[in-house]
Design a protein around this motif. Structure first.
Motif, PDB file in Angstrom:
ATOM      1  N   GLN A  80       7.060   3.949  -6.983  1.00  0.00           N
ATOM      2  CA  GLN A  80       5.996   3.300  -6.222  1.00  0.00           C
ATOM      3  C   GLN A  80       4.625   3.834  -6.615  1.00  0.00           C
ATOM      4  O   GLN A  80       3.651   3.077  -6.702  1.00  0.00           O
ATOM      5  CB  GLN A  80       6.230   3.497  -4.720  1.00  0.00           C
ATOM      6  CG  GLN A  80       5.496   2.508  -3.827  1.00  0.00           C
ATOM      7  CD  GLN A  80       4.045   2.885  -3.576  1.00  0.00           C
ATOM      8  OE1 GLN A  80       3.670   4.046  -3.727  1.00  0.00           O
ATOM      9  NE2 GLN A  80       3.242   1.907  -3.166  1.00  0.00           N
ATOM     10  N   ASN A 107       1.785   1.555  -8.079  1.00  0.00           N
ATOM     11  CA  ASN A 107       0.648   1.392  -7.175  1.00  0.00           C
ATOM     12  C   ASN A 107      -0.696   1.512  -7.896  1.00  0.00           C
ATOM     13  O   ASN A 107      -1.667   0.854  -7.520  1.00  0.00           O
ATOM     14  CB  ASN A 107       0.736   2.429  -6.055  1.00  0.00           C
ATOM     15  CG  ASN A 107      -0.328   2.230  -5.000  1.00  0.00           C
ATOM     16  OD1 ASN A 107      -0.491   1.145  -4.457  1.00  0.00           O
ATOM     17  ND2 ASN A 107      -1.073   3.282  -4.701  1.00  0.00           N
ATOM     18  N   ASN A 125     -10.363  -4.362  -2.196  1.00  0.00           N
ATOM     19  CA  ASN A 125      -9.022  -3.799  -2.091  1.00  0.00           C
ATOM     20  C   ASN A 125      -9.026  -2.475  -1.336  1.00  0.00           C
ATOM     21  O   ASN A 125      -8.143  -2.226  -0.501  1.00  0.00           O
ATOM     22  CB  ASN A 125      -8.433  -3.607  -3.492  1.00  0.00           C
ATOM     23  CG  ASN A 125      -7.037  -3.058  -3.462  1.00  0.00           C
ATOM     24  OD1 ASN A 125      -6.829  -1.851  -3.552  1.00  0.00           O
ATOM     25  ND2 ASN A 125      -6.060  -3.939  -3.349  1.00  0.00           N
ATOM     26  N   ASN A 169      -7.122  -1.958   2.213  1.00  0.00           N
ATOM     27  CA  ASN A 169      -6.062  -0.956   2.200  1.00  0.00           C
ATOM     28  C   ASN A 169      -6.261   0.069   3.307  1.00  0.00           C
ATOM     29  O   ASN A 169      -5.295   0.501   3.954  1.00  0.00           O
ATOM     30  CB  ASN A 169      -6.031  -0.265   0.841  1.00  0.00           C
ATOM     31  CG  ASN A 169      -4.841   0.648   0.684  1.00  0.00           C
ATOM     32  OD1 ASN A 169      -4.885   1.799   1.101  1.00  0.00           O
ATOM     33  ND2 ASN A 169      -3.793   0.145   0.061  1.00  0.00           N
ATOM     34  N   THR A 211       7.002  -2.321   1.023  1.00  0.00           N
ATOM     35  CA  THR A 211       7.298  -2.125  -0.400  1.00  0.00           C
ATOM     36  C   THR A 211       7.751  -3.429  -1.059  1.00  0.00           C
ATOM     37  O   THR A 211       7.307  -3.773  -2.167  1.00  0.00           O
ATOM     38  CB  THR A 211       8.377  -1.045  -0.571  1.00  0.00           C
ATOM     39  OG1 THR A 211       8.039   0.110   0.195  1.00  0.00           O
ATOM     40  CG2 THR A 211       8.505  -0.637  -2.019  1.00  0.00           C
ATOM     41  N   SER A 245       4.705  -5.935  -1.259  1.00  0.00           N
ATOM     42  CA  SER A 245       3.721  -5.586  -2.288  1.00  0.00           C
ATOM     43  C   SER A 245       4.215  -6.029  -3.657  1.00  0.00           C
ATOM     44  O   SER A 245       3.427  -6.515  -4.492  1.00  0.00           O
ATOM     45  CB  SER A 245       3.451  -4.084  -2.270  1.00  0.00           C
ATOM     46  OG  SER A 245       4.607  -3.344  -2.603  1.00  0.00           O
ATOM     47  N   SER A 295       3.853  -9.827  -3.846  1.00  0.00           N
ATOM     48  CA  SER A 295       2.460 -10.252  -4.022  1.00  0.00           C
ATOM     49  C   SER A 295       2.030 -10.137  -5.477  1.00  0.00           C
ATOM     50  O   SER A 295       1.240 -10.949  -5.978  1.00  0.00           O
ATOM     51  CB  SER A 295       1.539  -9.423  -3.122  1.00  0.00           C
ATOM     52  OG  SER A 295       1.462  -8.081  -3.563  1.00  0.00           O
ATOM     53  N   TYR A 301      -2.273  -7.500  -1.646  1.00  0.00           N
ATOM     54  CA  TYR A 301      -1.753  -6.243  -2.174  1.00  0.00           C
ATOM     55  C   TYR A 301      -2.355  -5.053  -1.429  1.00  0.00           C
ATOM     56  O   TYR A 301      -1.670  -4.064  -1.176  1.00  0.00           O
ATOM     57  CB  TYR A 301      -2.040  -6.133  -3.672  1.00  0.00           C
ATOM     58  CG  TYR A 301      -1.438  -4.883  -4.274  1.00  0.00           C
ATOM     59  CD1 TYR A 301      -0.088  -4.832  -4.581  1.00  0.00           C
ATOM     60  CD2 TYR A 301      -2.213  -3.755  -4.515  1.00  0.00           C
ATOM     61  CE1 TYR A 301       0.486  -3.686  -5.123  1.00  0.00           C
ATOM     62  CE2 TYR A 301      -1.667  -2.601  -5.046  1.00  0.00           C
ATOM     63  CZ  TYR A 301      -0.306  -2.577  -5.348  1.00  0.00           C
ATOM     64  OH  TYR A 301       0.246  -1.428  -5.858  1.00  0.00           O
ATOM     65  N   TYR A 326      -0.275  -4.764   1.874  1.00  0.00           N
ATOM     66  CA  TYR A 326       1.123  -4.330   1.796  1.00  0.00           C
ATOM     67  C   TYR A 326       1.274  -2.942   1.173  1.00  0.00           C
ATOM     68  O   TYR A 326       2.126  -2.161   1.598  1.00  0.00           O
ATOM     69  CB  TYR A 326       1.946  -5.346   1.010  1.00  0.00           C
ATOM     70  CG  TYR A 326       1.979  -6.711   1.646  1.00  0.00           C
ATOM     71  CD1 TYR A 326       2.169  -6.846   3.024  1.00  0.00           C
ATOM     72  CD2 TYR A 326       1.803  -7.873   0.899  1.00  0.00           C
ATOM     73  CE1 TYR A 326       2.193  -8.096   3.620  1.00  0.00           C
ATOM     74  CE2 TYR A 326       1.831  -9.121   1.488  1.00  0.00           C
ATOM     75  CZ  TYR A 326       2.026  -9.230   2.850  1.00  0.00           C
ATOM     76  OH  TYR A 326       2.036 -10.474   3.439  1.00  0.00           O
ATOM     77  N   ALA A 327       0.476  -2.644   0.146  1.00  0.00           N
ATOM     78  CA  ALA A 327       0.594  -1.340  -0.503  1.00  0.00           C
ATOM     79  C   ALA A 327       0.194  -0.210   0.438  1.00  0.00           C
ATOM     80  O   ALA A 327       0.698   0.908   0.322  1.00  0.00           O
ATOM     81  CB  ALA A 327      -0.255  -1.294  -1.770  1.00  0.00           C
TER      82      ALA A 327
END
Length: 554
Positions: free
Chosen positions: A341, A345, A374, A378, A402, A405, A408, A439, A442-443
């Motif tokens: 991840q 990421n 972003n 986030n 996870t 993301s 997406s 993103y 979700y991230a």
């Protein structure tokens, strides 16, 4: 609700710092009528319901863990100091995380035709490795900073002096009595390591401004910057939670809010500096600015010396999980998920800006806005994901974040090569904007919830050791992710951002060729995130099996 479940930022170490006070038992100072004493100190507590011990102000607390517990704060903690600590922590996070998150803008410049690094143009893999090393060392550097704090815990220098002042009482010239006050300055290991870290980090940025070759960047903006940022970052985030009790979550939330704000602001500031003054002065200004703030942070943060009994206790601690825990399947698959991840990421963060310039043919000044958007989304997502986790379960929210993301990336970043719009079409741009936002949402869930799920899976007593290992592994993952994506992308010239015609590899293949190459990067990134999601799901199943029952809310 536990504030650790909804941190304001990006990285799980902050959550580890805010949880440390829950796992270790400490001295509670009994405060009297002094309202300036703030929140007071944390009582001995744990999730297992350990009885609280209330001792006299001169007494000594007991420790329930031998794995290098966080030292208790000094007895006198005023509210004014707590406010200073929150402000110092927010500024520190603002700089470190902010600069890390906007390295994609540096990468876009270094690999473009405007670059001052002659052998970096078009070399996305090699240039992204610079930022990956710097960011990875920020997190993984705890492996040497933590022992350094332990070995220097008895380091302490103090200076004191008298300040005298004379005042006139009347116009005739007769003098009033002299007033005198004492001034004290104490430099302990925490202040010193923080200050040295800020200096080394700033030197990395300033020295990078004179770089003319790619290997110069590896020495400065990668190694110097990364080592310095780790020394600057780790001490405050380890000690800050111990200075708060009831308002610990709120205080840490304010500190961690600096990460999202840092990414949002730094992207705009850096692009403006590049446009106005060029890369050299942009790096020098950031370096000097960072050190000035670092001096203020170092003067605020403070540690304290431990008693001989505490030192002996700490000496036998280990930061590694025990062997039986490391043999569990949950530990290994959690490690795989953390590595994958972290690698996936960082890819969008590093390549958002270059994608906007090379494929969408947007100007470089506009491409930096995507990084800002972003970062802001986030930051908010980390809070909202924590709230959602309270209702549907932390592990469930982690699994969902996870998987989503990864989806997406595949659904919104992947651009059909048959698109009639050659780079700047409205369909591609709208889809990319949707990806940047989704993103970011979700991230943020994985980064926010990993430490809290570690506590659920491995228990409070193993939280610190397991989370430290996961933190180190994620640092390694962030080093490998972006450079591999650069290898897949290959050497190429920029598109509209440089005023060119979007020539790929210097062979006239145009924007469509770059679109295909970026699609390969998208597939690579999506596979990393999907593999991480599969590992997270398997950890969810293994945890239920080990505990002998399945719970839908977990």
């Amino acid at each position: 609700m536990d504030a650790v479940q909804r941190p304001a930022t990006h990285e799980e170490f902050e959550l580890q710092a805010s949880q440390l006070g829950v796992m270790t038992t400490r001295t509670r100072t009994s405060t009297t009528s002094n309202s300036d004493a703030g929140d007071g100190l944390q009582a001995n507590r744990s999730d297992a319901g350990v009885l609280q011990n209330s001792e006299r102000e001169s007494g000594t607390g007991h420790r329930s863990s031998s794995s290098s517990p966080v030292p208790a704060p000094p007895e006198a903690v005023t509210r004014s100091y707590q406010i200073k600590l929150v402000l110092a922590g927010s500024l520190m996070i603002f700089h470190i995380i902010g600069i890390n998150q906007v390295y994609g803008i540096f990468q876009e410049f270094y690999t473009s035709s405007r670059s001052n690094i002659s052998d970096a143009q078009g070399q996305d893999a090699l240039v992204s490795l610079v930022g990956s090393i710097g960011t990875g060392l920020t997190w993984s550097g705890c492996i040497f900073v933590s022992p350094l704090l332990d070995k220097t815990k008895n380091l302490n220098w103090s200076w004191s002096w008298n300040w005298r002042r004379r005042r006139e009482r009347t116009a005739s010239g007769s003098l009033a009595r002299r007033t005198q006050s004492n001034r004290n300055l104490t430099i302990d290991n925490v202040k010193l390591i923080t200050l040295v870290g800020a200096l080394i980090m700033s030197m990395g940025l300033v020295f990078a401004s004179f770089a003319t070759k790619l290997w110069h960047l590896y020495l400065t903006q990668a190694l110097l910057y990364g080592l310095g940022s780790s020394m600057y970052y780790y001490p405050l985030m380890t000690l800050a939670p111990t200075y708060f009790d009831r308002h610990r979550g709120f205080a840490m939330g304010l500190i961690l809010a600096g990460s999202g704000v840092g990414g949002l602001v730094m992207a705009l500031v850096l692009q403006n500096l590049l446009d106005r003054y060029g890369i050299g002065w942009a790096l020098r200004i950031l370096g000097v600015w960072n050190f000035v703030v670092g001096v203020g942070v170092a003067m605020v943060v403070r540690g304290q010396r431990q008693s001989s009994g505490e030192s002996a206790n700490n000496g036998g601690g280990s930061s590694m999980p025990n062997k039986s825990l490391m043999r569990r399947g949950t530990f290994w698959y959690q490690s795989f998920a953390a590595f994958l991840q972290a690698g996936g990421n960082v890819v969008p963060l590093y390549y958002m800006s270059s994608y906007a310039v090379s494929v969408l043919l947007l100007p470089q000044s506009t491409s930096s806005l995507f990084v800002s958007i972003n970062s802001g989304v986030n930051s908010v997502s980390r809070i909202l994901m924590g709230i959602l986790a309270d209702h549907i379960g932390r592990q469930n929210t982690l699994v969902a974040g996870t998987f989503l993301s990864s989806l997406s990336v595949f659904a919104l970043w992947y651009s059909p090569t048959s698109s009639s719009s050659s780079g700047g079409g409205g369909g591609d741009l709208n889809r990319f904007i949707a990806f940047v936002v989704m993103y970011g949402i979700y991230a943020g869930g994985y980064n926010a919830l990993l430490p809290t799920t570690i506590m659920e899976v491995y228990g409070v007593e193993n939280y610190k050791s397991v989370n430290s290992v996961m933190y180190f592994i994620r640092g390694l993952g962030s080093i490998f992710g972006a450079p591999v994506a650069g290898v897949i992308l290959g050497t190429h010239k920029r598109g509209g951002g440089d005023g060119g015609a979007g020539m790929g590899m210097g062979m006239g293949r145009g924007v469509e060729f770059l679109r295909k190459k970026y699609n390969d990067v998208v597939v690579y990134d999506g596979v990393l995130l999907m593999a991480a999601a599969v590992c997270v799901v398997y950890v969810r199943w293994l945890d239920a099996r080990d505990k002998g029952r399945w719970r839908w809310k977990a």
